[in-house]
Design a protein around this motif. Sequence first.
Motif, PDB file in Angstrom:
ATOM      1  N   ARG A 269      -7.003   1.946 -12.446  1.00 50.50           N
ATOM      2  CA  ARG A 269      -6.849   1.493 -13.832  1.00 50.50           C
ATOM      3  C   ARG A 269      -5.395   1.544 -14.274  1.00 50.50           C
ATOM      4  NH1 ARG A 269     -11.977   4.152 -14.464  1.00 50.50           N
ATOM      5  NH2 ARG A 269     -10.966   6.077 -15.161  1.00 50.50           N
ATOM      6  N   LYS A 270      -4.674   2.554 -13.839  1.00 50.80           N
ATOM      7  CA  LYS A 270      -3.259   2.668 -14.209  1.00 50.80           C
ATOM      8  C   LYS A 270      -2.416   1.610 -13.495  1.00 50.80           C
ATOM      9  CE  LYS A 270      -3.207   7.555 -15.541  1.00 50.80           C
ATOM     10  NZ  LYS A 270      -2.727   7.293 -16.921  1.00 50.80           N
ATOM     11  N   LEU A 271      -2.715   1.337 -12.233  1.00 49.95           N
ATOM     12  CA  LEU A 271      -1.980   0.306 -11.503  1.00 49.95           C
ATOM     13  C   LEU A 271      -2.197  -1.069 -12.122  1.00 49.95           C
ATOM     14  CD1 LEU A 271      -2.619   1.450  -7.822  1.00 49.95           C
ATOM     15  CD2 LEU A 271      -0.403   1.416  -8.974  1.00 49.95           C
ATOM     16  N   CYS A 272      -3.381  -1.303 -12.649  1.00 52.94           N
ATOM     17  CA  CYS A 272      -3.681  -2.601 -13.260  1.00 52.94           C
ATOM     18  C   CYS A 272      -2.843  -2.860 -14.514  1.00 52.94           C
ATOM     19  CB  CYS A 272      -5.169  -2.683 -13.613  1.00 52.94           C
ATOM     20  SG  CYS A 272      -6.257  -2.887 -12.173  1.00 52.94           S
ATOM     21  N   GLN A 273      -2.251  -1.831 -15.074  1.00 45.42           N
ATOM     22  CA  GLN A 273      -1.431  -1.987 -16.277  1.00 45.42           C
ATOM     23  C   GLN A 273       0.012  -2.386 -15.971  1.00 45.42           C
ATOM     24  OE1 GLN A 273      -1.776   1.710 -18.476  1.00 45.42           O
ATOM     25  NE2 GLN A 273      -4.002   1.691 -18.364  1.00 45.42           N
ATOM     26  N   ILE A 274       0.388  -2.426 -14.701  1.00 49.41           N
ATOM     27  CA  ILE A 274       1.773  -2.710 -14.337  1.00 49.41           C
ATOM     28  C   ILE A 274       2.054  -4.210 -14.454  1.00 49.41           C
ATOM     29  CG2 ILE A 274       3.455  -2.666 -12.450  1.00 49.41           C
ATOM     30  CD1 ILE A 274       2.099  -0.143 -11.427  1.00 49.41           C
ATOM     31  N   PRO A 275       3.004  -4.601 -15.304  1.00 47.33           N
ATOM     32  CA  PRO A 275       3.341  -6.024 -15.416  1.00 47.33           C
ATOM     33  C   PRO A 275       3.904  -6.541 -14.093  1.00 47.33           C
ATOM     34  CG  PRO A 275       4.271  -4.742 -17.242  1.00 47.33           C
ATOM     35  CD  PRO A 275       3.787  -3.757 -16.223  1.00 47.33           C
ATOM     36  N   GLY A 276       3.614  -7.786 -13.787  1.00 44.60           N
ATOM     37  CA  GLY A 276       4.147  -8.405 -12.582  1.00 44.60           C
ATOM     38  C   GLY A 276       3.281  -8.207 -11.357  1.00 44.60           C
ATOM     39  N   LEU A 277       2.480  -7.170 -11.350  1.00 47.89           N
ATOM     40  CA  LEU A 277       1.581  -6.935 -10.220  1.00 47.89           C
ATOM     41  C   LEU A 277       0.353  -7.822 -10.393  1.00 47.89           C
ATOM     42  CD1 LEU A 277       1.463  -5.174  -7.697  1.00 47.89           C
ATOM     43  CD2 LEU A 277       0.247  -3.446  -9.033  1.00 47.89           C
ATOM     44  N   LYS A 278       0.099  -8.693  -9.410  1.00 39.66           N
ATOM     45  CA  LYS A 278      -0.978  -9.667  -9.552  1.00 39.66           C
ATOM     46  C   LYS A 278      -2.252  -9.241  -8.841  1.00 39.66           C
ATOM     47  CE  LYS A 278       2.142 -13.629 -10.070  1.00 39.66           C
ATOM     48  NZ  LYS A 278       2.564 -14.935  -9.506  1.00 39.66           N
ATOM     49  N   TRP A 279      -2.111  -8.678  -7.651  1.00 35.08           N
ATOM     50  CA  TRP A 279      -3.278  -8.291  -6.859  1.00 35.08           C
ATOM     51  C   TRP A 279      -3.167  -6.837  -6.434  1.00 35.08           C
ATOM     52  CZ3 TRP A 279      -4.198 -12.678  -2.689  1.00 35.08           C
ATOM     53  CH2 TRP A 279      -4.509 -13.880  -3.337  1.00 35.08           C
ATOM     54  N   ILE A 280      -4.314  -6.154  -6.403  1.00 39.67           N
ATOM     55  CA  ILE A 280      -4.406  -4.794  -5.862  1.00 39.67           C
ATOM     56  C   ILE A 280      -5.564  -4.791  -4.878  1.00 39.67           C
ATOM     57  CG2 ILE A 280      -4.759  -2.349  -6.392  1.00 39.67           C
ATOM     58  CD1 ILE A 280      -3.798  -3.048  -9.276  1.00 39.67           C
ATOM     59  N   ARG A 281      -5.329  -4.218  -3.706  1.00 40.87           N
ATOM     60  CA  ARG A 281      -6.322  -4.281  -2.625  1.00 40.87           C
ATOM     61  C   ARG A 281      -6.604  -2.879  -2.091  1.00 40.87           C
ATOM     62  NH1 ARG A 281      -7.679  -8.741   0.175  1.00 40.87           N
ATOM     63  NH2 ARG A 281      -5.831  -9.841  -0.570  1.00 40.87           N
ATOM     64  N   LEU A 282      -7.880  -2.589  -1.847  1.00 38.79           N
ATOM     65  CA  LEU A 282      -8.292  -1.279  -1.332  1.00 38.79           C
ATOM     66  C   LEU A 282      -8.605  -1.365   0.152  1.00 38.79           C
ATOM     67  CD1 LEU A 282     -10.707   0.089  -4.076  1.00 38.79           C
ATOM     68  CD2 LEU A 282      -8.356   0.767  -3.642  1.00 38.79           C
TER      69      LEU A 282
ATOM     70  N   ARG B 207       8.638  -1.441  -7.488  1.00 35.49           N
ATOM     71  CA  ARG B 207       8.530  -2.536  -6.519  1.00 35.49           C
ATOM     72  C   ARG B 207       8.114  -3.840  -7.208  1.00 35.49           C
ATOM     73  NH1 ARG B 207       6.629  -0.852  -0.527  1.00 35.49           N
ATOM     74  NH2 ARG B 207       7.829   1.065  -0.298  1.00 35.49           N
ATOM     75  N   ALA B 208       7.240  -3.731  -8.208  1.00 35.77           N
ATOM     76  CA  ALA B 208       6.830  -4.930  -8.944  1.00 35.77           C
ATOM     77  C   ALA B 208       8.028  -5.558  -9.656  1.00 35.77           C
ATOM     78  CB  ALA B 208       5.729  -4.591  -9.936  1.00 35.77           C
ATOM     79  N   LYS B 209       8.921  -4.736 -10.174  1.00 35.97           N
ATOM     80  CA  LYS B 209      10.131  -5.254 -10.824  1.00 35.97           C
ATOM     81  C   LYS B 209      10.994  -6.016  -9.822  1.00 35.97           C
ATOM     82  CE  LYS B 209      10.632  -1.685 -14.403  1.00 35.97           C
ATOM     83  NZ  LYS B 209      11.459  -0.535 -14.867  1.00 35.97           N
ATOM     84  N   ARG B 210      10.957  -5.587  -8.554  1.00 35.73           N
ATOM     85  CA  ARG B 210      11.784  -6.225  -7.521  1.00 35.73           C
ATOM     86  C   ARG B 210      11.036  -7.357  -6.806  1.00 35.73           C
ATOM     87  NH1 ARG B 210      12.721  -2.688  -3.559  1.00 35.73           N
ATOM     88  NH2 ARG B 210      11.736  -0.814  -4.363  1.00 35.73           N
ATOM     89  N   GLY B 211       9.830  -7.690  -7.279  1.00 35.39           N
ATOM     90  CA  GLY B 211       9.159  -8.867  -6.747  1.00 35.39           C
ATOM     91  C   GLY B 211       7.853  -8.631  -6.020  1.00 35.39           C
TER      92      GLY B 211
ATOM     93  N   PRO C 241       7.501 -17.314  -2.107  1.00 34.50           N
ATOM     94  CA  PRO C 241       6.614 -16.208  -1.746  1.00 34.50           C
ATOM     95  C   PRO C 241       6.228 -15.399  -2.985  1.00 34.50           C
ATOM     96  CG  PRO C 241       8.416 -16.354  -0.188  1.00 34.50           C
ATOM     97  CD  PRO C 241       8.741 -17.311  -1.299  1.00 34.50           C
ATOM     98  N   GLY C 242       4.964 -14.998  -3.067  1.00 35.00           N
ATOM     99  CA  GLY C 242       4.482 -14.262  -4.234  1.00 35.00           C
ATOM    100  C   GLY C 242       3.832 -15.153  -5.271  1.00 35.00           C
ATOM    101  N   THR C 243       3.993 -16.472  -5.126  1.00 33.73           N
ATOM    102  CA  THR C 243       3.333 -17.404  -6.026  1.00 33.73           C
ATOM    103  C   THR C 243       1.853 -17.509  -5.678  1.00 33.73           C
ATOM    104  OG1 THR C 243       5.351 -18.725  -6.241  1.00 33.73           O
ATOM    105  CG2 THR C 243       3.289 -19.794  -6.850  1.00 33.73           C
ATOM    106  N   VAL C 244       0.997 -17.415  -6.675  1.00 25.95           N
ATOM    107  CA  VAL C 244      -0.425 -17.629  -6.455  1.00 25.95           C
ATOM    108  C   VAL C 244      -0.720 -19.099  -6.725  1.00 25.95           C
ATOM    109  CG1 VAL C 244      -2.775 -17.029  -7.138  1.00 25.95           C
ATOM    110  CG2 VAL C 244      -1.016 -15.261  -7.044  1.00 25.95           C
TER     111      VAL C 244
END
Length: 289
Positions: free
Chosen positions: A69-82, A36-40, A271-274
């Motif tokens: 920790r593994k999700l944080c290694q994915i390029p393109g992914l900027k935010w992770i929320r719990l 999904r990160a590859k697709r935006g 969309p997706g721009t920080v």
Amino acid sequence: IAEGCAHRCTYCVIPSIRGPYRSRPQEEIIEEAAERAKRGMREAVLIAQDTGDYGQDLPGKINLALLLRKLCQIPGLKWIRLMYCYPEAISDELIQAMKHPKVCPYLDMPIQHVSDKVLKRMARPITAAELKEKIRKLRREIPGISIRTTLMVGFPGETEAEFQELLAFLEEFRIERAGFFAFSPQPDTPAEAFEDQVDDDEKERRLELAQAAQARIMAEKEGEMIGKTLAVMTDKKLEQPGVSLYEGRSRWDAPEIDGQVIFSGPPGILPGTVAAVRITHSQDYTLMG
């Protein structure tokens, strides 16, 4: 990231509807997020009935901290929320994993109540003191964290004194995001048969008082944002003649649940721009800048 629930809260039917807790394989989640990160996709929101229980039914030492920790290694992914992580599952290891810059300083942590007697009747496996210390620790370890929670009023047997404990908690801890609901008996749950059911009018009174107290706290916290520059995830461009206007969210706002940030800026922000947004004023759970 999981289905079902391992808890047996006396007011809840979810375990009987969705069955026992079943974690998705870690590799499957990582692959999906990476694709999904590859697709935006720029923000991943982790959801389960209790995200904190993730991995308890999987072989090995897989848990939510490791998944983060593994999700944080994915390029393109900027935010992770719990979302929806019960306090008893928040370990030191998880707190350390949450310090990664990709993990939003935000935690959706349902607590339901802050009276020991009410928590015990609810069959929640935590005391009020433990709960409060967990909040203090999160704020010490992750400065600026925004905590979202849900609180229930009018649970069977809740006295006026116990309700006042809840109001005092709001004033002392000033939770950043809080939603309230009045107890409603669910079929075939233990709480449905509890004695000392609270009168509907009284439940409504308590609900209105709690909501009013939180609305004031929220307004004060929003006012504290004026003049600050926030990182804002752009969600969409708004149709406004003569000006480039956008809607987005800060790192403290989950999609479709919390507030928005409405901001002007140069044409063409996607969309997706920080974006770095200077907050100028606030109104009704919306920041503007």
